[in-house]
Design a protein around this motif. Structure first.
Motif, PDB file in Angstrom:
ATOM      1  N   ASP A  89       0.829  -1.198   0.000  1.00  0.00           N
ATOM      2  CA  ASP A  89       0.000   0.000   0.000  1.00  0.00           C
ATOM      3  C   ASP A  89       0.864   1.248   0.000  1.00  0.00           C
ATOM      4  N   LYS A 116       1.560  -1.446  -6.975  1.00  0.00           N
ATOM      5  CA  LYS A 116       0.131  -1.749  -6.875  1.00  0.00           C
ATOM      6  C   LYS A 116      -0.647  -0.498  -7.237  1.00  0.00           C
ATOM      7  N   ASP A 117      -1.689  -0.657  -8.030  1.00  0.00           N
ATOM      8  CA  ASP A 117      -2.487   0.493  -8.438  1.00  0.00           C
ATOM      9  C   ASP A 117      -3.072   1.176  -7.196  1.00  0.00           C
ATOM     10  N   GLY A 118      -2.855   2.482  -7.103  1.00  0.00           N
ATOM     11  CA  GLY A 118      -3.401   3.245  -5.983  1.00  0.00           C
ATOM     12  C   GLY A 118      -2.523   3.305  -4.757  1.00  0.00           C
ATOM     13  N   CYS A 119      -1.309   2.780  -4.841  1.00  0.00           N
ATOM     14  CA  CYS A 119      -0.414   2.817  -3.682  1.00  0.00           C
ATOM     15  C   CYS A 119       0.080   4.235  -3.432  1.00  0.00           C
ATOM     16  N   GLU A 130       1.071   7.599 -12.392  1.00  0.00           N
ATOM     17  CA  GLU A 130       0.148   6.793 -13.208  1.00  0.00           C
ATOM     18  C   GLU A 130      -0.338   5.592 -12.397  1.00  0.00           C
ATOM     19  N   LYS A 131       0.448   5.167 -11.431  1.00  0.00           N
ATOM     20  CA  LYS A 131       0.055   4.031 -10.583  1.00  0.00           C
ATOM     21  C   LYS A 131      -0.251   4.486  -9.152  1.00  0.00           C
ATOM     22  N   ALA A 132       0.522   5.427  -8.643  1.00  0.00           N
ATOM     23  CA  ALA A 132       0.373   5.855  -7.245  1.00  0.00           C
ATOM     24  C   ALA A 132      -0.813   6.801  -7.093  1.00  0.00           C
ATOM     25  N   SER A 133      -1.573   6.645  -6.002  1.00  0.00           N
ATOM     26  CA  SER A 133      -2.658   7.594  -5.730  1.00  0.00           C
ATOM     27  C   SER A 133      -2.097   8.881  -5.134  1.00  0.00           C
TER      28      SER A 133
END
Lengths: 348, 348
Positions: free
Chosen positions: B277, B296-299, B316-319
């Motif tokens: 996360d 991980k998408d949204g990490c 593009e991947k990290a929130s």
């Protein structure tokens, strides 16, 4: 206590919304009247109707319950009585909201009524957000709606999606969301699953959530709401698992879609649970239990069913466990009622 | 913007602590004096020393910088000068805190000083929390300490662990935690990785966090802090991956240990990242980059190194992406300085 997750009753969450409802009620044009139609003798529905009455009386709403069903002391005739009661309440200008209590597994007639009542009930009285236009908005991630478009036929016209702010843009109001899924979202907001730093409409981004149940009143709208808010959602039904996401993984698709997409999942329930930060179960069966050993350590579990869907030791793995959300659901119902009364007042 | 994670500068997080530091400074017995000893000509250390001076001047702390090193305009002789300066500052009752700036890769002499300075510097002046007793507390999840026990030899006596409240129990004060790891924890608290609903000492429970770097000043204490707060931590170094957790998975072990345990991990970095996360990287190399596609998408990604350890498309991947924590680190240093001044005042 050490090592065990927290047991979180919904009361403090409900308390915050009770205050909000009281504040709105104080400025309501008149005492809102809710008509409950109890079309079942199922114990959970009766319990929920009694609980609604109690909350209404406590807060100062009018609640009129019309009952039917075998062996009941109902005041409605069997059969067509329910439909007639719905139509009557819909035509009565003193009624602000209509709530029909169905059993969880409906028989043929219930099915007919469930199909028919959203077409009969005015969207302005649809406290459960079952009307086609509200449903359409929910599944299309359209959060705001022009009130007058509710009265026209066809797709909601002029509705606007916004991910920039929580407030409805000028000329629009918030769409009505079904009470139970909305209550669950509010619980997740309250306990920090939704991250307020992220923009409105994307605050569940980064969370993996399993929703066990895909009914039209709880599981499916809930999965859509969560995915529209950015979560990766596994929607688990008795015979299939689907993934809801608004961030498709294919390299050609845009990284971010305004609304979720659904596709079949090849993961097993055990695999979904091992990845899930949140597990929500709403299976209407006393025998169904989510296996504690399958849960990810530190996950959050929410029981929505009348029967407990989690094992007694769930808090050995879960960091938080919410055993019931009904108290919040009732307040979402009253909140929807107050909003609808407000939405229709310029048209009265 | 749509689809991209948030870029979070540390400024608003630092701002909150700047106010806290100002408030504490206003009631300090006297203007605290920090002596910085710049034992290196490395650019990041110089930058950090300059930045410390700027913050000290702005807030009203005394900052005295003693410099050495080839080609520098230092006022310290080469070699023993640094050790002598440490001893002098330690013996000077007007000095409240001592900060030694080492290069990230120390040569032989730096290594000697790093070993020696915690034994030379009084724990009451150890703003970096490097003293054996503070380190011992950190790795043993002992959060509070009796101030007088700092002056005795042996293990911290009478220190007490508490997971029930954030405030130090009567007769104890908070142990001093190294500034950079503490700053990172504070950033994670601020952005909701720590969940305030969970009890103090367990608020990272349910989070999986990868820490890339296992140095004694950043990565290892950070991994220990996060694991002591309930997270599952993958500690990644150039040649090994370890897992830190206080919830061992063996069925015979207790479900919850007061302090973390460390064991080798069989996961690859790619596998760790796919589960994480939060990803924190502190690799002192301009060439090292965490692969965005492994995230991980949204990490949530946090860069701690002077050079960026994340690729340009990380959002593009990290929130959320925090590119630097230095501004918060300085405030943790000043906060530690004020605390130490307070801890020693009854003994002066």
């Amino acid at each position: 206590m050490a090592g065990k997750g927290l047991l979180l009753k919904a009361d403090p969450i409900a308390a915050a919304f009770r205050e909000e409802v009281k504040t709105s009620l104080a400025v309501a044009p008149r005492k809102p009247r809710l008509v409950g139609i109890l079309a079942t003798s199922s114990a959970p529905s009766k319990f929920y109707a009694d609980f609604t009455r109690k909350q209404c009386e406590e807060l100062g709403f009018d609640f009129v319950l019309k009952k039917t069903g075998a062996g009941d002391t109902g005041d409605l005739p069997e059969g067509d009585g329910v439909e007639a009661a719905i139509i009557e309440a819909n035509d009565d200008p003193d009624v602000d909201g209509i709530m029909v209590y169905y059993p969880i597994f409906g028989h043929q007639q219930d099915h007919y009524l469930q199909q028919a009542s959203p077409s009969v009930v005015s969207p302005y009285k649809d406290v459960e957000g079952l009307h086609f236009k509200f449903h359409y908005n929910l599944y299309h991630n359209i959060r705001f709606i022009e009130p007058q478009s509710l009265l026209t036929s066809g797709l909601p016209s002029g509705s606007s999606a916004s991910v920039n702010g929580e407030d409805a843009p000028a000329g629009t109001v918030k769409s009505i969301i079904p009470c139970t899924p909305l209550a669950i979202v509010k619980c997740l907001e309250h306990i920090g699953v939704y991250n307020k730093i992220l923009p409105y409409g994307d605050r569940a981004y980064g969370r993996t959530i399993t929703v066990i149940n895909r009914s039209e009143v709880v599981g499916r709208p809930l999965a859509a709401l969560l995915a529209n808010d950015g979560a990766r959602v596994f929607s688990v039904d008795i015979d299939s698992i689907q993934e809801y996401t608004k961030r498709p993984k294919t390299s050609t698709a845009p990284r971010y879609n305004p609304r979720h997409v659904v596709h079949p999942s090849n993961f097993t329930l055990q695999e979904c649970l091992s990845m899930s930060d949140v597990v929500i179960s709403a299976v209407p069966s006393a025998d169904y239990k989510v296996k504690t050993e399958w849960l990810k350590d530190g996950c959050i579990c929410v029981n929505v069913a009348a029967d407990k869907n989690f094992e007694g030791d769930v808090r050995e793995k879960a960091s938080m466990y919410i055993p019931a959300v009904g108290k919040v659901t009732i307040l979402m119902l009253l909140r929807n009622l107050l909003r609808l009364q407000q939405y229709q007042s310029p048209h009265l």
